[in-house]
Design a protein around this motif. Structure first.
Motif, PDB file in Angstrom:
ATOM      1  N   HIS A  75      84.011  88.402 163.495  1.00 19.12           N
ATOM      2  CA  HIS A  75      84.938  87.532 162.766  1.00 19.12           C
ATOM      3  C   HIS A  75      86.374  87.765 163.237  1.00 19.12           C
ATOM      4  CE1 HIS A  75      82.112  86.860 159.059  1.00 19.12           C
ATOM      5  NE2 HIS A  75      81.689  86.253 160.156  1.00 19.12           N
ATOM      6  N   PRO A  76      87.178  86.734 163.263  1.00 18.82           N
ATOM      7  CA  PRO A  76      88.564  86.891 163.722  1.00 18.82           C
ATOM      8  C   PRO A  76      89.378  87.721 162.732  1.00 18.82           C
ATOM      9  CG  PRO A  76      88.262  84.732 162.741  1.00 18.82           C
ATOM     10  CD  PRO A  76      86.890  85.355 162.813  1.00 18.82           C
ATOM     11  N   THR A  77      90.338  88.429 163.241  1.00 18.54           N
ATOM     12  CA  THR A  77      91.276  89.159 162.384  1.00 18.54           C
ATOM     13  C   THR A  77      92.714  88.697 162.607  1.00 18.54           C
ATOM     14  OG1 THR A  77      91.523  90.935 164.017  1.00 18.54           O
ATOM     15  CG2 THR A  77      89.806  91.207 162.338  1.00 18.54           C
ATOM     16  N   THR A  78      92.921  87.921 163.676  1.00 19.57           N
ATOM     17  CA  THR A  78      94.255  87.423 164.012  1.00 19.57           C
ATOM     18  C   THR A  78      94.166  85.964 164.448  1.00 19.57           C
ATOM     19  OG1 THR A  78      94.075  88.043 166.346  1.00 19.57           O
ATOM     20  CG2 THR A  78      94.965  89.710 164.834  1.00 19.57           C
ATOM     21  N   LEU A  79      95.296  85.297 164.467  1.00 16.45           N
ATOM     22  CA  LEU A  79      95.356  83.958 165.046  1.00 16.45           C
ATOM     23  C   LEU A  79      95.041  84.021 166.539  1.00 16.45           C
ATOM     24  CD1 LEU A  79      98.579  82.526 163.337  1.00 16.45           C
ATOM     25  CD2 LEU A  79      96.206  81.921 162.821  1.00 16.45           C
ATOM     26  N   GLU A  80      95.478  85.099 167.181  1.00 15.18           N
ATOM     27  CA  GLU A  80      95.225  85.258 168.614  1.00 15.18           C
ATOM     28  C   GLU A  80      93.736  85.210 168.921  1.00 15.18           C
ATOM     29  OE1 GLU A  80      95.593  85.485 172.511  1.00 15.18           O
ATOM     30  OE2 GLU A  80      97.376  85.419 171.212  1.00 15.18           O
ATOM     31  N   ASP A  81      92.918  85.755 168.041  1.00 13.83           N
ATOM     32  CA  ASP A  81      91.468  85.742 168.264  1.00 13.83           C
ATOM     33  C   ASP A  81      90.924  84.319 168.400  1.00 13.83           C
ATOM     34  OD1 ASP A  81      91.287  88.493 168.175  1.00 13.83           O
ATOM     35  OD2 ASP A  81      90.703  88.568 166.059  1.00 13.83           O
ATOM     36  N   LEU A  82      91.519  83.381 167.677  1.00 14.46           N
ATOM     37  CA  LEU A  82      91.016  82.005 167.668  1.00 14.46           C
ATOM     38  C   LEU A  82      91.279  81.266 168.982  1.00 14.46           C
ATOM     39  CD1 LEU A  82      92.105  80.888 164.087  1.00 14.46           C
ATOM     40  CD2 LEU A  82      89.918  81.862 164.807  1.00 14.46           C
ATOM     41  N   ALA A  83      92.165  81.829 169.805  1.00 12.23           N
ATOM     42  CA  ALA A  83      92.507  81.181 171.071  1.00 12.23           C
ATOM     43  C   ALA A  83      91.845  81.843 172.271  1.00 12.23           C
ATOM     44  CB  ALA A  83      94.030  81.184 171.261  1.00 12.23           C
ATOM     45  N   LYS A  84      91.028  82.857 172.041  1.00 11.56           N
ATOM     46  CA  LYS A  84      90.395  83.555 173.153  1.00 11.56           C
ATOM     47  C   LYS A  84      89.290  82.703 173.779  1.00 11.56           C
ATOM     48  CE  LYS A  84      91.320  88.231 171.459  1.00 11.56           C
ATOM     49  NZ  LYS A  84      90.728  89.480 170.910  1.00 11.56           N
ATOM     50  N   PRO A  85      89.185  82.722 175.101  1.00 11.04           N
ATOM     51  CA  PRO A  85      88.084  81.998 175.753  1.00 11.04           C
ATOM     52  C   PRO A  85      86.741  82.507 175.257  1.00 11.04           C
ATOM     53  CG  PRO A  85      89.725  82.727 177.358  1.00 11.04           C
ATOM     54  CD  PRO A  85      90.082  83.390 176.058  1.00 11.04           C
ATOM     55  N   GLY A  86      85.830  81.606 175.002  1.00 12.13           N
ATOM     56  CA  GLY A  86      84.513  81.997 174.536  1.00 12.13           C
ATOM     57  C   GLY A  86      84.522  82.569 173.129  1.00 12.13           C
ATOM     58  N   TYR A  87      85.428  82.106 172.289  1.00 18.20           N
ATOM     59  CA  TYR A  87      85.513  82.596 170.912  1.00 18.20           C
ATOM     60  C   TYR A  87      84.134  82.556 170.244  1.00 18.20           C
ATOM     61  CZ  TYR A  87      86.375  82.403 165.876  1.00 18.20           C
ATOM     62  OH  TYR A  87      86.311  82.603 164.521  1.00 18.20           O
ATOM     63  N   ALA A  88      83.727  83.672 169.660  1.00 19.15           N
ATOM     64  CA  ALA A  88      82.360  83.832 169.154  1.00 19.15           C
ATOM     65  C   ALA A  88      82.017  82.879 168.018  1.00 19.15           C
ATOM     66  CB  ALA A  88      82.157  85.275 168.688  1.00 19.15           C
ATOM     67  N   GLY A  89      83.037  82.397 167.326  1.00 24.88           N
ATOM     68  CA  GLY A  89      82.770  81.514 166.193  1.00 24.88           C
ATOM     69  C   GLY A  89      82.568  80.064 166.559  1.00 24.88           C
ATOM     70  N   GLY A  90      82.634  79.754 167.855  1.00 23.81           N
ATOM     71  CA  GLY A  90      82.483  78.365 168.270  1.00 23.81           C
ATOM     72  C   GLY A  90      83.738  77.564 168.008  1.00 23.81           C
ATOM     73  N   LYS A  91      83.586  76.284 167.764  1.00 21.80           N
ATOM     74  CA  LYS A  91      84.724  75.417 167.533  1.00 21.80           C
ATOM     75  C   LYS A  91      85.395  75.717 166.178  1.00 21.80           C
ATOM     76  CE  LYS A  91      84.893  72.842 171.236  1.00 21.80           C
ATOM     77  NZ  LYS A  91      86.085  72.823 172.127  1.00 21.80           N
ATOM     78  N   VAL A  92      86.711  75.617 166.173  1.00 21.70           N
ATOM     79  CA  VAL A  92      87.508  75.846 164.967  1.00 21.70           C
ATOM     80  C   VAL A  92      87.982  74.498 164.442  1.00 21.70           C
ATOM     81  CG1 VAL A  92      89.531  76.991 163.990  1.00 21.70           C
ATOM     82  CG2 VAL A  92      88.290  78.053 165.910  1.00 21.70           C
ATOM     83  N   ALA A  93      87.640  74.160 163.209  1.00 24.05           N
ATOM     84  CA  ALA A  93      88.094  72.903 162.620  1.00 24.05           C
ATOM     85  C   ALA A  93      89.601  72.973 162.389  1.00 24.05           C
ATOM     86  CB  ALA A  93      87.369  72.626 161.309  1.00 24.05           C
ATOM     87  N   PHE A  94      90.314  71.925 162.824  1.00 19.55           N
ATOM     88  CA  PHE A  94      91.769  71.898 162.686  1.00 19.55           C
ATOM     89  C   PHE A  94      92.224  70.459 162.522  1.00 19.55           C
ATOM     90  CE2 PHE A  94      96.197  72.249 164.377  1.00 19.55           C
ATOM     91  CZ  PHE A  94      96.661  73.213 163.493  1.00 19.55           C
TER      92      PHE A  94
END
Length: 338
Positions: A150-169
């Motif tokens: 699970h992400p702990t920072t905003l930076e995590d959401l921008a990492k290539p291959g983010y483990a959570g898949g697509k982020v709704a925005f």
């Protein structure tokens, strides 16, 4: 980027009480019938306004409030501006403080007794803090089950291959929540970060879709206003709220007395009531939103303010450069697609 103190600094700041050209609560600005009626423009839904309007009616049975709901803060201020020469509204309530500052020519600077009790204060007394609204990352525990990833920072959401898949925005053009998030992203990181984040995002037309996609498990990760997230968790929805360690997007919910309003005394009474301990306890207990006062605890299920790292966004930049910021976001999305 020049920094103007926002909520994160205001929580530690002393109140600025003296300001020239400011109406006090006792200053007469209207006619003899001022205490009898007022017209309220609000961008908050009835789930927010109804409990507080009921409390106001009980406390001030002699004042009638005519509530007019509007779809967004931009539309509300556009209406006030269109009526500038002959104001039809008395109070505008809802939306973040920087939008009041950006439209200060439409709002009467009024110093009110309960201003002294709020943790965020406008030295010019244009906006008055009615609530504190933080945006958290929301993770669906079924869709994204591996808590270790699970992400702990905003930076995590921008990492290539983010483990959570697509982020709704939601697109920040239509969502005030996403606009606050976008300005936070740029402030904490940069536009290159926004481009990388956009590559991981599923863009939606509005906040409701962004919230519902994570609730319904269509995506593993989204953003959410924390009060709504807490309500859903209490109702059994399997989502988890995460406050980014690199900085949490935040807004100071506000209200103001419309300049030239026909019912100034009733308007001042109403706005002052919104900041009162009575109204703020209703805000916490029934609306489940953070109080703007320092003497009322956070709603059940929400962490205390001192446990959260709040982002320091320049409110003047966010208000004055909005068109430019939105264009840069569009450019970042295009770059992410290339």
């Amino acid at each position: 980027m020049r920094y103007i103190p926002s909520l994160s600094v205001a929580l530690l700041a002393l109140a600025v009480t003296g300001c020239s050209g400011v109406l006090t609560n006792n200053a007469g600005a209207g006619g003899e019938g001022d205490a009898k009626t007022l017209t309220l423009y609000t961008v908050s839904g009835p789930e927010v306004t109804d409990p507080i309007l009921a409390a106001f009616k009980a406390a001030h049975p002699d004042i009638t409030v005519q509530r007019i709901g509007l779809p967004g803060t931009g539309e509300a201020f556009a209406r006030v501006r269109a009526e500038k020469d002959r104001p039809l509204g008395d109070v505008i309530w809802g939306g973040s403080s920087e939008l009041y500052t950006a439209n200060a020519d439409l709002i009467a600077p009024v110093e009110l007794p309960n201003d002294a009790s709020t943790v965020a204060k406008d030295p010019q007394h244009v906006w008055h803090a009615t609530d504190l609204l933080f945006q958290a990352i929301a993770v669906n525990a079924d869709k994204f089950a591996d808590a270790a990833k699970h992400p702990t920072t905003l930076e995590d959401l921008a990492k290539p291959g983010y483990a959570g898949g697509k982020v709704a925005f939601a697109t920040p053009k239509s969502s005030g929540t996403s606009y606050s998030l976008l300005t936070t992203m740029v402030t904490l990181h940069d536009w290159d970060y926004v481009t990388r984040f956009a590559g991981n995002a599923t863009l939606l037309d509005g906040s409701t879709a962004m919230f519902n996609m994570v609730k319904d498990g269509e995506v593993g990760t989204s953003f959410i206003n924390e009060d709504l997230g807490a309500k859903w968790i209490a109702a059994g929805v399997k989502i988890k709220l995460i406050y980014p360690a690199d900085g949490v997007s935040n807004q100071i919910g506000s209200a103001g007395v419309i300049k030239g309003a026909k019912h100034q005394e009733a308007a001042k009474t109403f706005v002052d009531f919104l900041m009162s301990k009575q109204a703020q306890q209703v805000m916490v207990d029934k609306v489940q939103r953070r109080s703007s006062r320092g003497d009322i605890a956070a709603p059940q299920g929400l962490p205390p303010v001192d446990q959260i790292k709040l982002a320091k966004v320049d409110p003047k930049w966010a208000a004055d450069d909005k068109d430019k910021i939105l264009q840069q976001f569009d450019d970042a999305v295009k770059n992410a697609q290339n």
